[in-house]
Design a protein around this motif. Structure first.
Motif, mmCIF file in Angstrom:
data_model
loop_
_atom_site.group_PDB
_atom_site.id
_atom_site.type_symbol
_atom_site.label_atom_id
_atom_site.label_comp_id
_atom_site.label_asym_id
_atom_site.label_seq_id
_atom_site.Cartn_x
_atom_site.Cartn_y
_atom_site.Cartn_z
ATOM 1 N N PHE A 371 0.854 -1.189 0.000
ATOM 2 C CA PHE A 371 0.000 0.000 0.000
ATOM 3 C C PHE A 371 0.889 1.237 0.000
ATOM 4 O O PHE A 371 2.017 1.211 0.508
ATOM 5 C CB PHE A 371 -0.929 0.005 1.208
ATOM 6 C CG PHE A 371 -2.100 -0.928 1.071
ATOM 7 C CD1 PHE A 371 -3.319 -0.469 0.610
ATOM 8 C CD2 PHE A 371 -1.972 -2.275 1.384
ATOM 9 C CE1 PHE A 371 -4.395 -1.332 0.451
ATOM 10 C CE2 PHE A 371 -3.037 -3.151 1.242
ATOM 11 C CZ PHE A 371 -4.252 -2.670 0.776
ATOM 12 N N VAL A 372 0.375 2.328 -0.542
ATOM 13 C CA VAL A 372 1.142 3.568 -0.607
ATOM 14 C C VAL A 372 0.475 4.615 0.276
ATOM 15 O O VAL A 372 -0.750 4.632 0.433
ATOM 16 C CB VAL A 372 1.262 4.078 -2.059
ATOM 17 C CG1 VAL A 372 2.105 3.123 -2.886
ATOM 18 C CG2 VAL A 372 -0.104 4.260 -2.711
ATOM 19 N N ALA A 375 -2.578 6.672 -0.944
ATOM 20 C CA ALA A 375 -3.876 5.989 -0.955
ATOM 21 C C ALA A 375 -4.507 5.990 0.425
ATOM 22 O O ALA A 375 -5.723 6.172 0.573
ATOM 23 C CB ALA A 375 -3.699 4.551 -1.458
ATOM 24 N N GLU A 398 -8.546 -0.619 -0.823
ATOM 25 C CA GLU A 398 -7.905 -1.238 -1.987
ATOM 26 C C GLU A 398 -8.172 -0.423 -3.248
ATOM 27 O O GLU A 398 -7.283 -0.262 -4.095
ATOM 28 C CB GLU A 398 -8.424 -2.660 -2.170
ATOM 29 C CG GLU A 398 -7.987 -3.628 -1.089
ATOM 30 C CD GLU A 398 -8.579 -5.015 -1.265
ATOM 31 O OE1 GLU A 398 -8.096 -5.944 -0.601
ATOM 32 O OE2 GLU A 398 -9.519 -5.165 -2.077
ATOM 33 N N ASN A 401 -5.915 2.508 -3.389
ATOM 34 C CA ASN A 401 -4.540 2.087 -3.649
ATOM 35 C C ASN A 401 -4.367 1.639 -5.098
ATOM 36 O O ASN A 401 -3.359 1.952 -5.745
ATOM 37 C CB ASN A 401 -4.162 0.940 -2.707
ATOM 38 C CG ASN A 401 -2.669 0.742 -2.613
ATOM 39 O OD1 ASN A 401 -1.946 1.596 -2.112
ATOM 40 N ND2 ASN A 401 -2.185 -0.387 -3.104
ATOM 41 N N ARG A 402 -5.363 0.932 -5.616
ATOM 42 C CA ARG A 402 -5.295 0.442 -6.987
ATOM 43 C C ARG A 402 -5.164 1.604 -7.973
ATOM 44 O O ARG A 402 -4.416 1.535 -8.963
ATOM 45 C CB ARG A 402 -6.553 -0.382 -7.304
ATOM 46 C CG ARG A 402 -6.507 -1.105 -8.642
ATOM 47 C CD ARG A 402 -7.769 -1.929 -8.861
ATOM 48 N NE ARG A 402 -7.915 -2.977 -7.842
ATOM 49 C CZ ARG A 402 -8.810 -2.976 -6.875
ATOM 50 N NH1 ARG A 402 -9.690 -1.958 -6.781
ATOM 51 N NH2 ARG A 402 -8.887 -3.954 -6.001
ATOM 52 N N THR A 577 -0.839 -7.633 -2.690
ATOM 53 C CA THR A 577 -1.385 -6.393 -2.125
ATOM 54 C C THR A 577 -2.908 -6.469 -2.132
ATOM 55 O O THR A 577 -3.562 -6.321 -1.116
ATOM 56 C CB THR A 577 -0.913 -5.179 -2.938
ATOM 57 O OG1 THR A 577 0.522 -5.215 -3.056
ATOM 58 C CG2 THR A 577 -1.323 -3.875 -2.257
#
Length: 579
Positions: A371-372, A375, A398, A401-402, A577
């Protein structure tokens, strides 16, 4: 190599905007990411200009904030005003009551008794967002008043977690820095009759509080003063005496039934050693520290709702200034509890080895999983400020993040539980595969494909004679024979198929037999099912991947086609992830 004029202007503009967002200090990693995002044609060569970009960022960080704003207006007229307007339009949080621009002070007060988790991320981001909304100040204050639970390791982990999130505090302090002052206020509270020293056994205190009845210690102020002196001179041992707030034992709010404000704890504190024995509880330290630190708006989760009355009562008794209180709901996901009561035993008992295990809700675990921070921040902002005790679906995080990682993730092939595929009559050919379907800057890779491949066991298991299947970015095959044994598919034999790619045709990933490396993917699942630890919370997918994956370094992000987004964790290992 010097930067081209257009790149130099881009770097300066991005660095200035980032510096202004973070009180004058641009984040180097963020600038590199933004340059690559703004100029896809530079991604392949960006390493060569990193030193020059770093020098430009350092020069901007050395400038005063006013000078940064003036330079941004000079080289990119209107950007500063556009940023202000965008910030106003994107404001997710309601205005603070009584807030004065430039004078708002918030604080993030974690206890260093474990690693920071996703719930801490929400609190820290809310604290920072409000401080920046009003050009105010954010204090990071370690609530370190329990020597039996705190470690230096946890102070560092919290700082590292905040740095990764991009949360910038304006001041850092420890509650333990103010122990002499807190002792003075505690003594004052007893001396003025607002609290008393209790020597009852813990079981007695618990029983009487439950019944709403006072104990004998409450009735004799003179005895309480004598006990106060003995409490601080070392006459009492651990659990032999506590200072209790003199509240209302009949109050329906049990938090007001003479709660403990100080207790004796014998242990080595990570900052103060063993020289302090009398320690304040959070119920005492939090309001006093907030008042003395100049906090104007104290943010905390709804779980403390019943303790708000005590928070303000302590300040009233001591005649201290009272901050405004803002509450919000706690953040956790179904099956991924943030409670240390559930996490710590798993660590202590060795069931989970490290705090960055990808099944955990810690920030280090989210980071390792792929994960960043961007996000996580966007996700938290999307939740807004609400008291509703809902658990958002993990899929929501998610999705954020996606959106961030999809444009930068290479597409590669991984096949789980591989089964050999033999294509009769296939000629050997050199195939050029795109590393990304739309971003040419991520390059290509070349693979020699003959007539022998490995495909995923699930795909092989669904095949039957006569099926026509598309090998992604290669050609069609027609299944001639599926060999089975021991309850599984042993191999698939096929011939070359037609050229037409039909919408209804199954399309599968593949690995050329001469281009494989053994590979495994760790798949985190729900840590708890109900109140029970899920013994199947970590699945290992064994298989093989293209040899190209061996060129990727840890922390690289890929999307294994038809499998999911993954972060490279080490040699021939990745972590899923999300899909």
């Amino acid at each position: 190599m010097p930067l081209a004029p257009d790149i130099e202007k881009l770097v300066k503009t991005l660095a200035l905007k980032n510096a202004i967002e973070h009180q004058g200090k641009a984040q180097f990693d963020a600038i590199i990411s933004k340059v690559a995002g703004s100029r896809p044609d530079m991604r392949a060569s960006i390493k060569a200009v990193i030193p020059e970009i770093k020098t430009a960022v350092q020069a901007i960080n050395a400038m005063p904030l006013d000078a940064q704003k003036a330079m941004l207006e000079e080289i990119a007229p209107g950007e500063l005003e556009a940023k202000k307007q965008a910030t106003a339009e994107q404001q997710h949080f309601p205005p603070l009551e009584g807030a004065v621009m430039g004078q708002v002070v918030t604080r993030f007060p974690p206890e260093p008794n474990g690693y920071p988790h996703i719930g801490h991320a929400k609190a820290a981001i809310i604290d920072e967002e409000y401080a920046r909304m009003y050009n105010g100040k954010l204090i990071l204050r370690f609530d370190d008043t329990n020597p039996l639970k705190e470690k230096l390791e946890y102070y560092d982990a919290i700082r590292e977690g905040l740095e990764w999130l991009g949360v910038k505090q304006d001041m850092t302090k420890n509650t333990s820095d103010d122990m002499a002052l807190l002792h003075d206020y505690g003594k004052k509270l007893v001396q003025t009759g607002g609290a008393y020293v209790c020597t009852c056994r813990q079981e007695t205190v618990r029983d009487l509080r439950g019944k709403g009845l006072p104990c004998e210690c409450r009735r004799d102020p003179a005895t309480s003063l004598d006990r106060l002196a003995r409490m601080f001179d070392g006459s009492y041992g651990q659990n032999e005496a506590i200072i209790r707030f003199k509240g209302d034992m009949a109050d329906q709010n049990t938090a007001m039934r003479d709660p403990a404000l100080f207790r004796i704890l014998e242990g080595d504190h990570p900052k103060l050693g063993s020289r302090i024995r009398v320690w304040p509880t959070y119920d005492f330290a939090a309001p006093v520290e907030d008042s003395l630190d100049g906090v104007t708006h104290a943010m905390r989760t709804k779980e403390y709702e019943l303790r708000n009355a005590l928070y303000f009562a302590v300040l009233d008794r001591l005649g201290l200034r009272k901050p405004a209180m803002i509450e919000f709901s706690r953040l956790e996901f179904e099956g991924v509890p943030v409670s240390k009561r559930k996490i710590r035993p798993l660590i202590d008992d060795g069931i989970i080895k490290e705090w960055d295990d990808p099944r955990l809700p810690t920030l280090s675990a989210f980071r390792r999983r792929g994960f960043v921070p961007e996000a996580i921040r966007r996700f938290v902002l999307s939740l807004g400020i609400t008291l509703a005790e809902t658990k958002p679906p993990f899929e929501s995080l998610e999705a954020f993040n996606r959106k961030v990682i999809d444009p930068i993730s290479m597409r590669l092939f991984f096949v789980r539980d591989p089964v050999e595929l033999v294509v009769e009559g296939a000629d050997e050919r050199q195939v050029t595969l795109k590393n990304h379907p739309t971003d040419a800057s991520l390059g290509t890779r070349s693979v020699r494909a003959g007539g022998r491949f490995y495909i995923a066991g699930d795909d092989a298991g669904n095949m039957k004679e006569g099926d026509e299947v598309r090998l992604i970015e290669l050609y069609n095959i027609k299944v001639q024979r599926v060999e089975r044994g021991d309850g599984r598919v042993k191999s698939v034999h096929a011939s070359m198929g037609g050229a037409e790619i039909r919408q209804s045709m199954q399309k599968i990933q593949w690995i050329a037999k001469d281009d494989i490396v053994d590979f495994k993917v760790m798949i985190p699942k729900e840590l708890y099912i109900g109140d029970k630890y899920n013994t199947n919370s970590l699945e290992i997918a064994l298989g093989c991947a293209e040899s190209f994956v061996s060129t990727l370094k840890p922390d690289a992000r890929v999307q294994f086609v038809r499998f999911g987004f993954c972060r490279i964790d080490g040699s021939n290992t990745a972590i899923l992830t999300h899909r």
